[in-house]
Design a protein around this motif. Structure first.
Motif, PDB file in Angstrom:
ATOM      1  N   ALA A 152      13.278  13.479   4.006  1.00 15.85           N
ATOM      2  CA  ALA A 152      13.969  13.644   3.413  1.00 15.85           C
ATOM      3  C   ALA A 152      13.534  13.498   1.684  1.00 15.85           C
ATOM      4  N   ARG A 153      12.203  13.448   1.626  1.00 12.86           N
ATOM      5  CA  ARG A 153      11.612  13.203   0.229  1.00 12.86           C
ATOM      6  C   ARG A 153      11.581  14.084  -0.646  1.00 12.86           C
ATOM      7  N   ASP A 154      11.027  15.312  -0.337  1.00  7.62           N
ATOM      8  CA  ASP A 154      10.844  16.669  -1.006  1.00  7.62           C
ATOM      9  C   ASP A 154      11.831  17.790  -0.464  1.00  7.62           C
ATOM     10  N   GLY A 155      12.752  17.392  -0.497  1.00  5.33           N
ATOM     11  CA  GLY A 155      13.632  18.644   0.522  1.00  5.33           C
ATOM     12  C   GLY A 155      13.969  18.048   1.829  1.00  5.33           C
ATOM     13  N   LEU A 156      14.922  18.409   2.435  1.00  8.41           N
ATOM     14  CA  LEU A 156      15.188  17.867   3.845  1.00  8.41           C
ATOM     15  C   LEU A 156      14.589  18.681   5.090  1.00  8.41           C
ATOM     16  N   GLY A 186      13.146  25.373  24.588  1.00  4.81           N
ATOM     17  CA  GLY A 186      12.238  26.569  24.084  1.00  4.81           C
ATOM     18  C   GLY A 186      11.037  26.280  23.676  1.00  4.81           C
ATOM     19  N   GLY A 187      10.716  24.956  23.237  1.00  2.00           N
ATOM     20  CA  GLY A 187       9.569  24.641  22.176  1.00  2.00           C
ATOM     21  C   GLY A 187      10.168  23.822  20.954  1.00  2.00           C
ATOM     22  N   GLU A 188       9.328  23.681  20.086  1.00  2.00           N
ATOM     23  CA  GLU A 188       9.403  22.906  18.939  1.00  2.00           C
ATOM     24  C   GLU A 188      10.182  23.618  17.764  1.00  2.00           C
ATOM     25  N   LEU A 189      10.882  23.258  17.010  1.00  2.00           N
ATOM     26  CA  LEU A 189      11.714  23.887  15.824  1.00  2.00           C
ATOM     27  C   LEU A 189      11.762  23.166  14.896  1.00  2.00           C
ATOM     28  N   ARG A 190      11.582  23.660  13.468  1.00  2.00           N
ATOM     29  CA  ARG A 190      11.913  23.167  12.351  1.00  2.00           C
ATOM     30  C   ARG A 190      13.090  23.527  11.636  1.00  2.00           C
ATOM     31  N   LEU A 191      13.780  22.600  11.002  1.00  2.00           N
ATOM     32  CA  LEU A 191      15.023  22.786  10.458  1.00  2.00           C
ATOM     33  C   LEU A 191      14.648  22.611   8.833  1.00  2.00           C
ATOM     34  N   GLU A 192      15.012  23.449   8.041  1.00  2.00           N
ATOM     35  CA  GLU A 192      14.799  22.937   6.797  1.00  2.00           C
ATOM     36  C   GLU A 192      15.976  23.004   5.948  1.00  2.00           C
ATOM     37  N   LEU A 193      16.479  22.346   4.770  1.00  2.00           N
ATOM     38  CA  LEU A 193      17.656  22.219   4.013  1.00  2.00           C
ATOM     39  C   LEU A 193      17.822  23.770   3.613  1.00  2.00           C
ATOM     40  N   LEU A 194      19.319  24.016   3.914  1.00  2.00           N
ATOM     41  CA  LEU A 194      19.851  25.496   3.600  1.00  2.00           C
ATOM     42  C   LEU A 194      20.001  25.652   2.194  1.00  2.00           C
ATOM     43  N   ALA A 195      20.706  24.599   1.393  1.00  2.00           N
ATOM     44  CA  ALA A 195      20.987  24.815   0.230  1.00  2.00           C
ATOM     45  C   ALA A 195      21.066  23.456  -0.624  1.00  2.00           C
TER      46      ALA A 195
END
Length: 196
Positions: free
Chosen positions: A175-179, A187-196
């Motif tokens: 959570a340092r430089d964006g979430l 199905g494998g690995e997935l990365r979620l990034e901050l939407l807004a």
């Protein structure tokens, strides 16, 4: 102040869109959640606990079209903000915030206040057998610019105590430089990034 990651919040324009997103992106159907009369929202939940992140879940949340809006305050997580509503409509569901549990909400908010941070005021809430106290700001603003979570203090029960394992686990969270969060899914690995 000791904070533990409690849950990740995925916003959706409608709960049905959030459920479809979860099935398509994570490969699983989220468990039933419920309605938050206090905020006029409803949710679905997914247990993402892992050894490094015990008692952690993912919340898919949307404005409940059948419920009245909150009285005297905005909805949590900026859900009333036009910019976020537009992003959820145009880009679909996405990670919008995170919630951290603390042992004493009053002490944690006092510490933040001493540091010049308005984390909100303690508000009691409940749903079914769950009860909690949560820090809410009247404007509903997320503290994302400060990289800070919304704070929660749970009663005796926690949602992850009864949520079934689903094959999705939280591998990492930042959570340092964006979430961002990294999840292991069927199905494998997935990365979620901050939407807004």
């Amino acid at each position: 102040m000791v904070m533990e990651l409690d849950h990740l919040v995925v916003g959706a324009a409608t709960l049905d869109e959030g459920i479809a997103w979860c099935e398509r992106v994570l490969g699983v159907t989220p468990a039933p959640g419920g309605r938050h009369a206090l905020m006029g929202t409803h949710n679905r939940l997914l247990n993402i606990s892992a050894p490094a992140y015990p008692r952690t879940y993912l919340e898919i949340i949307a404005i409940d079209p059948e419920a009245p809006g909150p009285q005297g305050r905005a909805r949590w997580f900026d859900l009333d903000q036009p910019a976020l509503q537009a992003a959820l409509r145009e880009r679909g569901p996405g990670l919008i915030h995170w919630v951290s549990r603390v042992a004493s909400l009053d002490a944690s908010l006092a510490q933040w206040q001493g540091e010049g941070i308005d984390g909100g005021e303690p508000v009691a809430a409940s749903r079914g057998s769950l009860s909690w106290r949560i820090a809410l700001r009247p404007d509903g603003r997320r503290l994302r610019r400060e990289g800070l979570p919304l704070l929660i203090e749970w009663g005796a029960a926690h949602p992850s105590d009864t949520l079934p394992a689903c094959g999705v686990q939280l591998l990492s969270f930042e959570a340092r430089d964006g979430l961002s969060a990294r999840l292991a899914t069927p199905g494998g690995e997935l990365r979620l990034e901050l939407l807004a």
